[in-house]
Scaffold this motif. Structure first.
Motif, PDB file in Angstrom:
ATOM      1  N   THR A  57       0.829  -1.204   0.000  1.00 31.80           N
ATOM      2  CA  THR A  57       0.000   0.000   0.000  1.00 31.80           C
ATOM      3  C   THR A  57       0.866   1.257   0.000  1.00 31.80           C
ATOM      4  OG1 THR A  57      -1.791  -1.147   1.150  1.00 31.80           O
ATOM      5  CG2 THR A  57      -1.796   1.249   1.280  1.00 31.80           C
ATOM      6  N   ALA A  58       1.917   1.247   0.806  1.00 33.76           N
ATOM      7  CA  ALA A  58       2.821   2.400   0.859  1.00 33.76           C
ATOM      8  C   ALA A  58       3.491   2.629  -0.490  1.00 33.76           C
ATOM      9  CB  ALA A  58       3.860   2.209   1.960  1.00 33.76           C
ATOM     10  N   LEU A  59       3.904   1.549  -1.157  1.00 25.26           N
ATOM     11  CA  LEU A  59       4.541   1.677  -2.471  1.00 25.26           C
ATOM     12  C   LEU A  59       3.552   2.184  -3.517  1.00 25.26           C
ATOM     13  CD1 LEU A  59       6.758  -1.528  -2.528  1.00 25.26           C
ATOM     14  CD2 LEU A  59       7.519   0.849  -2.321  1.00 25.26           C
ATOM     15  N   GLU A  60       2.323   1.735  -3.463  1.00 24.23           N
ATOM     16  CA  GLU A  60       1.303   2.212  -4.395  1.00 24.23           C
ATOM     17  C   GLU A  60       1.045   3.703  -4.193  1.00 24.23           C
ATOM     18  OE1 GLU A  60      -1.968  -0.431  -3.648  1.00 24.23           O
ATOM     19  OE2 GLU A  60      -1.039  -2.074  -4.775  1.00 24.23           O
ATOM     20  N   GLN A  61       1.019   4.151  -2.955  1.00 26.41           N
ATOM     21  CA  GLN A  61       0.824   5.572  -2.673  1.00 26.41           C
ATOM     22  C   GLN A  61       2.019   6.391  -3.173  1.00 26.41           C
ATOM     23  OE1 GLN A  61       0.089   5.592   1.538  1.00 26.41           O
ATOM     24  NE2 GLN A  61      -2.081   5.105   1.297  1.00 26.41           N
TER      25      GLN A  61
END
Length: 86
Positions: A57-61
């Motif tokens: 999720t952090a990488l997608e953001q």
């Protein structure tokens, strides 16, 4: 109407991602060692899945922020910047 510039990512978010990634790497190492009981392995696997999802999720953001910075008007069509000099 122009969009306002993206707000900077708080240092705590970056630190949290790095901590989660580090913990995930440690879990994998322990599980690959083969010395955990079945119960410990299952708990570690469950924790690892949660950490993986958090990191993903952090990488997608982060990817979305980069796309917005590259082309704020059309982030879905943003092309990566090529820094090579020909």
């Amino acid at each position: 109407m122009p969009k306002s510039p993206a707000t900077p990512v708080p240092a705590s978010s970056i630190a949290e991602f790095e901590h989660s990634l580090d913990e995930l790497e440690q879990l994998v190492t322990r599980m690959e060692g083969g010395e955990l009981s079945l119960d410990e392995s299952l708990k570690s696997f469950e924790r690892g899945i949660g950490l993986y999802r958090h990191c993903q999720t952090a990488l997608e953001q982060a990817e979305l922020r980069v796309r917005l910075l590259l082309d704020p008007e059309a982030p879905d069509t943003a092309e990566p910047f090529d820094s090579r000099i020909d």
